[in-house]
Design an enzyme around this catalytic site. Structure first.
Site, PDB file in Angstrom:
ATOM      1  CB  THR A 139      -0.983   0.063   1.172  1.00 23.55           C
ATOM      2  OG1 THR A 139      -1.905  -1.259   1.328  1.00 23.55           O
ATOM      3  CG2 THR A 139      -1.867   1.218   1.249  1.00 23.55           C
ATOM      4  CE  LYS A 146      -5.530  -1.268   0.844  1.00 18.82           C
ATOM      5  NZ  LYS A 146      -4.340  -1.746   1.448  1.00 18.82           N
ATOM      6  CE  LYS A 166       1.258   2.339   4.036  1.00 18.27           C
ATOM      7  NZ  LYS A 166       1.986   1.044   3.822  1.00 18.27           N
TER       8      LYS A 166
HETATM    9  P1  NAD Z   1       5.701  -5.675   7.415  1.00 16.71           P
HETATM   10  O1  NAD Z   1       6.580  -4.653   7.875  1.00 16.71           O
HETATM   11  O2  NAD Z   1       5.397  -6.928   8.393  1.00 16.71           O
HETATM   12  O3  NAD Z   1       6.719  -6.505   6.208  1.00 16.71           O
HETATM   13  C1  NAD Z   1       7.589  -5.506   5.368  1.00 16.71           C
HETATM   14  C2  NAD Z   1       8.653  -6.261   5.433  1.00 16.71           C
HETATM   15  O4  NAD Z   1       9.375  -5.492   4.343  1.00 16.71           O
HETATM   16  C3  NAD Z   1       9.512  -6.328   6.549  1.00 16.71           C
HETATM   17  O5  NAD Z   1       9.814  -7.534   6.664  1.00 16.71           O
HETATM   18  C4  NAD Z   1      10.906  -5.656   5.913  1.00 16.71           C
HETATM   19  O6  NAD Z   1      12.076  -6.245   6.493  1.00 16.71           O
HETATM   20  C5  NAD Z   1      10.774  -5.846   4.612  1.00 16.71           C
HETATM   21  N1  NAD Z   1      11.801  -4.775   3.851  1.00 16.71           N
HETATM   22  C6  NAD Z   1      11.750  -3.430   3.901  1.00 16.71           C
HETATM   23  N2  NAD Z   1      12.591  -3.047   2.833  1.00 16.71           N
HETATM   24  C7  NAD Z   1      12.969  -4.149   2.171  1.00 16.71           C
HETATM   25  C8  NAD Z   1      13.913  -4.219   1.111  1.00 16.71           C
HETATM   26  N3  NAD Z   1      14.585  -3.102   0.596  1.00 16.71           N
HETATM   27  N4  NAD Z   1      14.107  -5.655   0.512  1.00 16.71           N
HETATM   28  C9  NAD Z   1      13.639  -6.655   1.179  1.00 16.71           C
HETATM   29  N5  NAD Z   1      12.649  -6.399   2.125  1.00 16.71           N
HETATM   30  C10 NAD Z   1      12.440  -5.251   2.463  1.00 16.71           C
HETATM   31  O7  NAD Z   1       4.303  -4.988   6.782  1.00 16.71           O
HETATM   32  P2  NAD Z   1       3.162  -5.776   6.159  1.00 16.71           P
HETATM   33  O8  NAD Z   1       2.190  -5.860   7.122  1.00 16.71           O
HETATM   34  O9  NAD Z   1       3.530  -7.185   5.793  1.00 16.71           O
HETATM   35  O10 NAD Z   1       2.724  -4.865   5.007  1.00 16.71           O
HETATM   36  C11 NAD Z   1       3.467  -4.764   3.779  1.00 16.71           C
HETATM   37  C12 NAD Z   1       2.660  -3.868   2.933  1.00 16.71           C
HETATM   38  O11 NAD Z   1       1.109  -4.233   2.793  1.00 16.71           O
HETATM   39  C13 NAD Z   1       2.535  -2.341   3.484  1.00 16.71           C
HETATM   40  O12 NAD Z   1       2.465  -1.709   2.440  1.00 16.71           O
HETATM   41  C14 NAD Z   1       1.274  -2.415   4.258  1.00 16.71           C
HETATM   42  O13 NAD Z   1       0.512  -0.926   4.229  1.00 16.71           O
HETATM   43  C15 NAD Z   1       0.323  -3.313   3.077  1.00 16.71           C
HETATM   44  N6  NAD Z   1      -0.716  -3.904   3.828  1.00 16.71           N
HETATM   45  C16 NAD Z   1      -0.799  -4.327   4.861  1.00 16.71           C
HETATM   46  C17 NAD Z   1      -1.802  -4.872   5.833  1.00 16.71           C
HETATM   47  C18 NAD Z   1      -1.729  -5.516   7.036  1.00 16.71           C
HETATM   48  O14 NAD Z   1      -2.987  -5.804   7.559  1.00 16.71           O
HETATM   49  N7  NAD Z   1      -0.576  -5.639   7.495  1.00 16.71           N
HETATM   50  C19 NAD Z   1      -3.100  -5.036   4.957  1.00 16.71           C
HETATM   51  C20 NAD Z   1      -3.094  -4.712   3.415  1.00 16.71           C
HETATM   52  C21 NAD Z   1      -1.865  -3.885   3.117  1.00 16.71           C
END
Ligand code: NAD
Length: 300
Positions: A93, A168, A243
């Site tokens: 997102t 979204k 967010k």
């Molecule tokens: P999270 O923080 O658990 O996971 C993100 C991962 O990306 C982390 O493990 C981090 O180490 C990794 N990362 C960061 N930079 C990196 C790079 N350069 N190379 C490789 N890995 C890297 O976050 P999440 O909850 O998994 O969410 C991910 C995305 O999905 C976000 O944009 C969030 O807004 C979106 N999202 C989350 C949810 C939710 O309920 N958690 C729902 C819909 C969308």
């Protein structure tokens, strides 16, 4: 069958990647955090030692990262290294501007590209019931279609580059505004002596009907599955709603759009988060709207 590189194995990325592994795809994941990589490996997701190794031989690269800055950086680094024609698909997102910019990065290097934002949270990621809103071209969409079916339950191609992300954000802005409205209505109706059961019944069958009130009811009682019955835990957290609202307001500002109610909702969720409620379900904002009113006094 496609070979998939999955970059970002966090709360969302790991279960999404795992569903692809379980469906028989050859997946190689990568996460900057070694702890996250180890956890993913322990769950059964093959993990590469660096992103370059992850994309070797891959014809689809999926990113699931925190923000637009992270996604731009990863796509800028990997697009020049991938085989032309590889599909890059971002499921994070992020802001609409970054979402459009990554399509440009991919296009310059001869890649197919999609933005494919997801709704449904980590529960939906685990259960493969995510909802995808997708932006990009039809060839990329057709190539990704089997993957959407393995990770989610509904997919809509919303338009060109950035359209999935835009759709979204607009949907979630609507939800944020509607939830604040539903909470104000329930709080007012309580003070007017109405029970939540009555108010829910009226809202569900009259012109005020909306998903926030009828399906995700912010007060305990009328809808047993709603987070209000479970201490406002394990739903869609206030920090995630904030967010989304901030990204929607950023898009509104860039397009000179009037979003009076969206701005108000963002301000309210900022207050709610600053009061220590980041992890509380977003419907818990009713507590702030009621003020310090005692839960026990509320007629159900
Ligand atoms: P999270 O923080 O658990 O996971 C993100 C991962 O990306 C982390 O493990 C981090 O180490 C990794 N990362 C960061 N930079 C990196 C790079 N350069 N190379 C490789 N890995 C890297 O976050 P999440 O909850 O998994 O969410 C991910 C995305 O999905 C976000 O944009 C969030 O807004 C979106 N999202 C989350 C949810 C939710 O309920 N958690 C729902 C819909 C969308």
């Amino acid at each position: 069958m496609s070979r998939i590189a999955f970059i970002g194995l966090g709360n969302m990325g790991a279960p999404m990647a795992l569903n692809l592994v379980k469906s028989g795809y050859k997946v190689l994941g990568f996460d900057l955090s070694s702890a996250r990589s180890q956890q993913a490996h322990a769950r059964g997701i093959p993990v590469a030692r660096d992103p370059k190794s992850a994309i070797e031989g891959a014809d689809i690269v999926i990113t699931m990262l925190p923000t637009g800055k992270h996604v731009r950086m990863v796509w800028s680094g990997l697009c020049p290294l991938a085989e032309p024609g590889t599909l890059f698909m971002d499921c994070s997102t992020i802001d609409v501007e970054s979402s459009r910019a990554i399509h440009e990065i991919a296009k310059e290097k001869g890649m197919l590209s999609l933005d494919a934002a997801v709704s449904g949270g980590s529960g939906g990621a685990q259960a493969a019931t995510l909802v995808f809103t997708v932006g990009g071209d039809v060839p990329g969409f057709n190539k990704a279609r089997p993957l959407f079916e393995r990770m989610g339950k509904k997919t809509t191609l919303c338009g060109g580059p950035g359209a999935g992300q835009a759709a979204k954000l607009c949907n979630n802005m609507m939800l944020g505004i509607a939830m604040v409205g539903a909470c104000e209505v329930f709080a007012l109706s309580e003070k007017l002596g109405l029970t939540s059961k009555t108010m829910h019944e009226v809202l569900s069958t009259s012109s005020g009907q909306c998903w926030a009130a009828t399906t995700y009811c912010p007060v305990p009682g009328p809808v047993p599955s709603s987070p209000a019955n479970h201490g406002y835990k394990n739903g869609f957290s206030a920090k995630h709603m904030l967010k989304e609202l901030k990204l929607a307001m950023e898009a509104a500002s860039l397009t000179s759009s009037s979003t009076v109610l969206g701005t108000a909702a963002a301000q309210m969720y900022t207050l709610f988060e600053n009061a220590g409620n980041s992890e509380v379900d977003f419907s818990g904002i009713i507590k702030m709207i009621r003020g310090a009113q005692n839960e026990a006094d509320i007629p159900h």
